[in-house]
Design an enzyme around this catalytic site. Sequence first.
Site, mmCIF file in Angstrom:
data_model
loop_
_atom_site.group_PDB
_atom_site.id
_atom_site.type_symbol
_atom_site.label_atom_id
_atom_site.label_comp_id
_atom_site.label_asym_id
_atom_site.label_seq_id
_atom_site.Cartn_x
_atom_site.Cartn_y
_atom_site.Cartn_z
ATOM 1 N N LYS A 36 0.830 -1.201 0.000
ATOM 2 C CA LYS A 36 0.000 0.000 0.000
ATOM 3 C C LYS A 36 0.874 1.265 0.000
ATOM 4 O O LYS A 36 2.097 1.164 0.049
ATOM 5 C CB LYS A 36 -0.963 -0.033 1.190
ATOM 6 C CG LYS A 36 -1.972 -1.210 1.119
ATOM 7 C CD LYS A 36 -2.925 -1.114 -0.024
ATOM 8 C CE LYS A 36 -3.913 -2.214 -0.297
ATOM 9 N NZ LYS A 36 -4.203 -3.308 0.533
HETATM 10 C C1 LIG Z 1 -5.438 -4.273 0.829
HETATM 11 C C2 LIG Z 1 -6.898 -4.077 0.857
HETATM 12 C C3 LIG Z 1 -7.669 -4.397 1.968
HETATM 13 C C4 LIG Z 1 -7.141 -5.126 3.150
HETATM 14 O O1 LIG Z 1 -6.053 -4.506 3.749
HETATM 15 P P1 LIG Z 1 -5.211 -5.349 4.820
HETATM 16 O O2 LIG Z 1 -4.472 -4.273 5.565
HETATM 17 O O3 LIG Z 1 -4.296 -6.229 4.025
HETATM 18 O O4 LIG Z 1 -6.146 -6.088 5.659
HETATM 19 C C5 LIG Z 1 -9.009 -4.075 1.974
HETATM 20 N N1 LIG Z 1 -9.578 -3.507 0.902
HETATM 21 C C6 LIG Z 1 -8.870 -3.200 -0.209
HETATM 22 C C7 LIG Z 1 -9.570 -2.549 -1.352
HETATM 23 C C8 LIG Z 1 -7.512 -3.498 -0.276
HETATM 24 O O5 LIG Z 1 -6.824 -3.243 -1.385
#
Ligand SMILES: *Cc1c(COP(=O)(O)O)cnc(C)c1O
Length: 366
Positions: A167
Site C-alpha cells: 500500500k
Molecule cells: C489491501 C486491501 C484491503 C485489506 O487490507 P489489509 O491491511 O491487508 O487487511 C481491503 N480492501 C482493499 C480494497 C484493499 O486493497
Amino acid sequence: MVDTLRSGWVTTGPKAKRFEEAFGAFLGDPELHCIAVNSATAGLHLALEALGIGPGDEVITTTHTFTATAEVVRYLGADVKLVDINPATLNIDPAAIEAAITPRTKCIIPVHYAGLAADMDAILAIASQHGLKVVEDAAHALPTTYKGQLVGTLNSDVTVFSFYANKTITTGEGGMLVTRNPEVAARAKVMRLHGINRDAFDRFTAKVPSWYYEIVAPGYKYNLTDIAAAMGLHQLGRATAFQRKREELAAQYAQALAGLPLVLPPQPAAGDMHSWHLYVVRLADGARLQRDAFIETLFAEGIGCSVHYIPLHQHPYWRERYALQAADFPHSQHAYERMLSLPLYTRMTVDDVQRVAAAARRALLG
Ligand SMILES: *Cc1c(COP(=O)(O)O)cnc(C)c1O
C-alpha cells in the site's frame, strides 16, 4: 524501530499511541479518533461490529474490489449485496447502490478504487435518505482528496486505511480505523483487544498497582505492535512525498502511453488528489492482444504486471453463496477482461516508465 526494541516494550504502547496522534494530525481534523489495528481487514471488521451490523442485515459494496472489503460482513453473519461500478471511474455506481437497497440494508462500503475517490456526495445522500451507515474502505486512499477534503475527514461513519506491504505507506501489516463517533471509537478500542475495558498498556504503566481489568465482550486480537507503529510513524512522514512521486510517475505514464490502444486511468476532479496506489489501464476494444497475452508479453520483457482485482462475482465463494453471474455486473466484467496494473512504485525512474511504455508499444503496435 530500534528504539522500540531497546525500550523493551515491543507491542502496543507509546509508539502506537504516537502513530494514532500523528495520523490524526496528518488528516488535520482534531475531532477524529484514530485507532491503530493490525490490518485494514481488522479495521473494517471492527467498524461494522461497532455499528451493530449482524445477522439479517445487508451491506452493499462493489464487486470490483479485494475480498477483504466484503468478507468482514460475513464474519458478522450479515449478507453482502455486491453491485456494479461506474465504468468511467471504476468506483461503485451510486445508482446501482440505490437499486440494491432493501428493508434489510444497513450499510454501504464504498472503496476508493486505485486511490481515486468514490462519488461520496451521492453515496452519503443515499445513505442519509435511507438511514444507512457508510464505512469507507480507504485501503488505497492515503492520501486522496474528495472535493478538496482528505479521505478520512468526510462525513461517513468510519474510514479504514491499510498499511499492508504494497500500500502507499506500510507497516508490514497494519491499518487505521478513523471515526468522529465517540461511541464507535470506544467500542472499536475495546473490541480491538479481547474486549478488555482498558488498554493493557495503561494497565502496565499506571502509577499505582493496576492489575484489575474486566472483559466486557468477546473481543478480537487486532492491536498494532509498537514495532509496526514505529515504522508507520516514519512512513507517514513521507506519505506526501510518496504521493507526489506517484503522481509524477502517473503523468509520465500518461504521456508515454499516449496513442496506444489503451484506456488510461480515470483522472481526479480538478484540484483533487489521487493517491495513485494503482495504475490500472484497460486494453481498448480492437487492440490486437488480449489482456492475458499482453501481460505475458510484458513479463517476457522482465516487466511484472498484475490484475486488481479478479472481481468478487468471479470467485467461487461469492459466486456460489449469492448465485452471482457476470452478466449482473457488466461494467466490472468488461473492465476485468481488459484491465491490468502497470508497475508503479516510488523508486521507479522516468527510464523505467519509458521502458514499460516501449514494451507496451512493441506488444500493441509491433
Ligand atoms: C489491501 C486491501 C484491503 C485489506 O487490507 P489489509 O491491511 O491487508 O487487511 C481491503 N480492501 C482493499 C480494497 C484493499 O486493497
